[in-house]
Design a protein around this motif. Structure first.
Motif, PDB file in Angstrom:
ATOM      1  N   ASP A  68      13.648  37.487 -21.089  1.00 22.41           N
ATOM      2  CA  ASP A  68      13.109  37.214 -22.413  1.00 22.41           C
ATOM      3  C   ASP A  68      11.673  37.739 -22.496  1.00 22.41           C
ATOM      4  OD1 ASP A  68      11.927  35.939 -24.683  1.00 22.41           O
ATOM      5  OD2 ASP A  68      13.479  34.407 -24.604  1.00 22.41           O
ATOM      6  N   PRO A  69      11.349  38.533 -23.520  1.00 23.12           N
ATOM      7  CA  PRO A  69       9.984  39.067 -23.629  1.00 23.12           C
ATOM      8  C   PRO A  69       8.907  38.000 -23.738  1.00 23.12           C
ATOM      9  CG  PRO A  69      11.476  40.240 -25.106  1.00 23.12           C
ATOM     10  CD  PRO A  69      12.241  39.077 -24.563  1.00 23.12           C
ATOM     11  N   SER A  70       9.286  36.759 -24.063  1.00 25.11           N
ATOM     12  CA  SER A  70       8.287  35.690 -24.124  1.00 25.11           C
ATOM     13  C   SER A  70       7.610  35.473 -22.776  1.00 25.11           C
ATOM     14  CB  SER A  70       8.940  34.385 -24.592  1.00 25.11           C
ATOM     15  OG  SER A  70       9.882  33.912 -23.627  1.00 25.11           O
ATOM     16  N   ASP A  78       4.600  38.834 -14.657  1.00 23.58           N
ATOM     17  CA  ASP A  78       4.885  39.878 -13.662  1.00 23.58           C
ATOM     18  C   ASP A  78       6.374  40.013 -13.371  1.00 23.58           C
ATOM     19  OD1 ASP A  78       2.195  40.431 -13.468  1.00 23.58           O
ATOM     20  OD2 ASP A  78       1.885  39.199 -11.675  1.00 23.58           O
ATOM     21  N   ASP A  79       7.176  39.024 -13.773  1.00 27.54           N
ATOM     22  CA  ASP A  79       8.615  39.069 -13.508  1.00 27.54           C
ATOM     23  C   ASP A  79       9.399  39.751 -14.630  1.00 27.54           C
ATOM     24  OD1 ASP A  79       8.198  37.614 -11.159  1.00 27.54           O
ATOM     25  OD2 ASP A  79       8.364  35.701 -12.216  1.00 27.54           O
ATOM     26  N   PHE A  80       8.747  40.062 -15.734  1.00 35.24           N
ATOM     27  CA  PHE A  80       9.427  40.718 -16.845  1.00 35.24           C
ATOM     28  C   PHE A  80       9.778  42.155 -16.466  1.00 35.24           C
ATOM     29  CE2 PHE A  80       9.141  43.193 -20.873  1.00 35.24           C
ATOM     30  CZ  PHE A  80      10.265  42.660 -21.478  1.00 35.24           C
ATOM     31  N   LYS A  81      11.010  42.569 -16.805  1.00 32.20           N
ATOM     32  CA  LYS A  81      11.489  43.915 -16.468  1.00 32.20           C
ATOM     33  C   LYS A  81      11.609  44.737 -17.762  1.00 32.20           C
ATOM     34  CE  LYS A  81      12.454  42.782 -12.074  1.00 32.20           C
ATOM     35  NZ  LYS A  81      12.337  41.323 -12.110  1.00 32.20           N
ATOM     36  N   ALA A  96      23.793  42.221 -13.924  1.00 36.90           N
ATOM     37  CA  ALA A  96      24.495  42.345 -15.205  1.00 36.90           C
ATOM     38  C   ALA A  96      23.661  43.154 -16.190  1.00 36.90           C
ATOM     39  CB  ALA A  96      24.804  40.956 -15.766  1.00 36.90           C
ATOM     40  N   ARG A  97      22.379  42.865 -16.275  1.00 45.12           N
ATOM     41  CA  ARG A  97      21.517  43.608 -17.196  1.00 45.12           C
ATOM     42  C   ARG A  97      21.466  45.086 -16.825  1.00 45.12           C
ATOM     43  NH1 ARG A  97      17.821  39.402 -15.919  1.00 45.12           N
ATOM     44  NH2 ARG A  97      16.424  40.972 -15.028  1.00 45.12           N
ATOM     45  N   LYS A  98      21.428  45.379 -15.528  1.00 48.17           N
ATOM     46  CA  LYS A  98      21.398  46.774 -15.087  1.00 48.17           C
ATOM     47  C   LYS A  98      22.668  47.518 -15.487  1.00 48.17           C
ATOM     48  CE  LYS A  98      18.329  46.169 -11.098  1.00 48.17           C
ATOM     49  NZ  LYS A  98      18.225  46.190  -9.607  1.00 48.17           N
ATOM     50  N   GLU A  99      23.766  46.770 -15.637  1.00 41.76           N
ATOM     51  CA  GLU A  99      25.032  47.384 -16.014  1.00 41.76           C
ATOM     52  C   GLU A  99      25.246  47.391 -17.526  1.00 41.76           C
ATOM     53  OE1 GLU A  99      28.299  45.769 -13.754  1.00 41.76           O
ATOM     54  OE2 GLU A  99      27.154  45.825 -11.883  1.00 41.76           O
ATOM     55  N   GLY A 100      24.186  47.092 -18.280  1.00 41.37           N
ATOM     56  CA  GLY A 100      24.273  47.160 -19.732  1.00 41.37           C
ATOM     57  C   GLY A 100      24.838  45.918 -20.379  1.00 41.37           C
ATOM     58  N   ILE A 101      24.753  44.788 -19.697  1.00 43.40           N
ATOM     59  CA  ILE A 101      25.262  43.517 -20.218  1.00 43.40           C
ATOM     60  C   ILE A 101      24.074  42.645 -20.609  1.00 43.40           C
ATOM     61  CG2 ILE A 101      26.569  41.430 -19.663  1.00 43.40           C
ATOM     62  CD1 ILE A 101      28.049  43.157 -17.536  1.00 43.40           C
ATOM     63  N   GLN A 108      14.721  46.965 -18.412  1.00 45.82           N
ATOM     64  CA  GLN A 108      16.049  46.370 -18.458  1.00 45.82           C
ATOM     65  C   GLN A 108      16.305  45.731 -19.824  1.00 45.82           C
ATOM     66  OE1 GLN A 108      16.779  43.708 -15.159  1.00 45.82           O
ATOM     67  NE2 GLN A 108      16.012  45.154 -13.643  1.00 45.82           N
ATOM     68  N   LEU A 109      17.579  45.456 -20.110  1.00 42.19           N
ATOM     69  CA  LEU A 109      17.929  44.811 -21.369  1.00 42.19           C
ATOM     70  C   LEU A 109      17.186  43.492 -21.523  1.00 42.19           C
ATOM     71  CD1 LEU A 109      21.811  45.334 -21.540  1.00 42.19           C
ATOM     72  CD2 LEU A 109      20.017  46.665 -22.668  1.00 42.19           C
ATOM     73  N   GLN A 110      16.807  43.192 -22.740  1.00 44.34           N
ATOM     74  CA  GLN A 110      16.063  41.978 -23.023  1.00 44.34           C
ATOM     75  C   GLN A 110      16.926  41.024 -23.847  1.00 44.34           C
ATOM     76  OE1 GLN A 110      12.340  43.194 -24.867  1.00 44.34           O
ATOM     77  NE2 GLN A 110      12.178  44.917 -23.451  1.00 44.34           N
ATOM     78  N   GLY A 111      17.103  39.827 -23.311  1.00 42.54           N
ATOM     79  CA  GLY A 111      17.841  38.797 -24.022  1.00 42.54           C
ATOM     80  C   GLY A 111      16.900  37.733 -24.522  1.00 42.54           C
TER      81      GLY A 111
END
Length: 443
Positions: free
Chosen positions: A396-398, A407-410, A359-364, A413-416
């Motif tokens: 989440d950037p936290s 290491d799992d932060f992308k 979903a994040r990859k698709e801009g959601i 990709q969109l950040q929620g």
């Protein structure tokens, strides 16, 4: 004689410096107040134009005094313009006539200070995914199902019926989509409220806990993928009070038959998997012979390679994935109940995260909300915390502040955001935080 001639000129020059500086300060403050006003109007326009204007006036007054530097600030009525793309253009103008101190000797007793501001409120397509599992009846805070119902209705009511769209999804054993997106902009708030009031929460009994979050996430993604005339802002908000332990697919049995249903592990380290349950219902057993209270590991031929609940040929999300970076899953060939239990639990978590990432990859945007202490406890065969999964789903950037998750932060990709309501009293503030994030994204 020279001083007599020069004095008025000097007074004008000093007046320009003094009163001009005061006017500059008033103008800067007025800009700040007008910006706050249009942003407040954008946040409140879902409640109607009158509510938006009232909010704008409130924030305008809070950001500039009634006689700032001897000025008289005044906010003109907020104007709204709706265009063919569903955008709301919010315009504001304000003035602050300011009395002069020295320029009045030159005939300028007052300086007019005027500013304008505009912001745009984008429409949003929101897929709201609500946990309907029985644990909400029997948690640390007792039965909180009515609280979940009330807070969900309050949250939905903050969106505009005319230009936002809301799709409602609930999940437990399977997932239901009682309110899909409308084919046009807008939504029926009364319909959504009625459906939320009818939430089942796994029935009135206390059956074994099934949490099929991946089925809820798939329904949300499917709604956002297939909606006509999509909004430029698309959001999934998912609420959960535990960790996924159930997933759906089409399963093949040793007798050669197949059936699409939900299979459950549990929250313990080991156990006996159970199923199948209907994937498109909150709590409905599959018909005989596909519902097996115990011993389903002796009936399954194998696990499917892909998540294929809705289409036997669907090959987007893996079930069997030995290369998964967090929870590798190999096939199951009658290896005993614990072997299947471990795989089911891992797949349930993998699919939920994998669908969120797609979903994040698709801009959601994906926003996650968790309730209760169970989220901070290790569960399942890998002793994972449920909130870690919710943090990863939101990206989440936290996560960067947690050595186990950094290491799992992308970053590409969109950040929620993830909000943890530690108890039922914190649920309303968490829903409010979700709303504030969405409103900020619409502006």
């Amino acid at each position: 004689m020279m001083m007599t001639i020069a004095l008025p000129v000097l007074l004008v020059m000093v007046g320009l410096a003094l009163d001009g500086g005061r006017a500059y300060a008033v103008r800067a403050k007025l800009y700040s107040a007008v910006d706050a006003a249009v942003l407040a109007a954008a946040r409140s326009v879902s409640d109607g134009e009158d509510a938006a204007r009232a909010a704008a006036q409130k924030y305008f007054n809070a950001n500039i005094g009634s006689s700032y530097f001897d000025s008289t600030p005044n906010l003109d009525p907020i104007e709204f313009r709706y265009d063919s793309d569903g955008l709301i253009h919010i315009n504001a103008s304000a003035s602050a006539p300011m009395e002069t101190m020295l320029l009045n000797v030159a005939g300028w007793s007052e300086l007019d200070v005027n500013v304008n501001a505009e912001t745009i409120r984008r429409p949003v397509d929101l897929a709201l995914v609500i946990d309907n599992t029985t644990s909400l009846r029997f948690g640390d805070d007792g039965d909180v199902t009515q609280d979940v119902i009330d807070r969900s209705k309050d949250f939905v009511a903050r969106f505009n019926e005319s230009f936002d769209r809301v799709s409602l999804i609930s999940y437990a054993f399977g997932a239901e989509n009682p309110v899909p997106f409308e084919s046009h902009r807008g939504f029926d708030i009364a319909e959504i409220r009625n459906e939320i009031d009818d939430f089942e929460f796994g029935g009135n009994g206390r059956p074994s806990q099934y949490t099929n979050a991946s089925e809820g996430m798939w329904n949300a993604l499917n709604q956002l993928r297939t909606v006509s005339d999509p909004a430029s802002l698309r959001v999934i908000v998912i609420f959960n009070d535990g960790a996924p332990n159930t997933f759906s697919s089409e399963f093949e049995f040793l007798d050669g038959s197949t059936y699409s249903g939900s299979i459950r592990s549990g929250d313990g380290r080991s156990g006996n998997p159970r199923g199948l349950w209907e994937p498109d219902a909150i709590a409905e057993q599959a018909p005989s012979p596909y519902y097996i209270e115990g011993g389903i590991h002796n009936r399954l031929a194998s696990l499917p390679l892909y998540y294929n609940t809705h289409d036997p040929d669907e090959q987007e999300f893996f079930v069997i994935n030995p290369d998964h970076p967090i929870r590798p899953v190999t096939n199951f060939t009658n290896g005993g109940s614990n072997a299947l239990y471990q795989r089911v639990n891992r797949v349930a978590r993998n699919l939920t995260e994998d669908i969120a990432e797609q979903a994040r990859k698709e801009g959601i945007y994906v926003l996650t909300l968790g309730l209760g202490s169970r989220l901070t406890e290790g569960t399942g065969p890998d002793n994972e915390r449920g909130e870690d999964l919710l943090v990863r789903m939101a990206n989440d950037p936290s996560m960067l502040n947690d050595s186990d998750l950094a290491d799992d932060f992308k970053p590409d990709q969109l950040q929620g955001i993830y909000c943890h309501a530690v108890n039922i009293d914190a649920l309303a503030p968490c829903f409010e935080e979700m709303l504030e994030v969405i409103i900020r994204l619409t502006i």
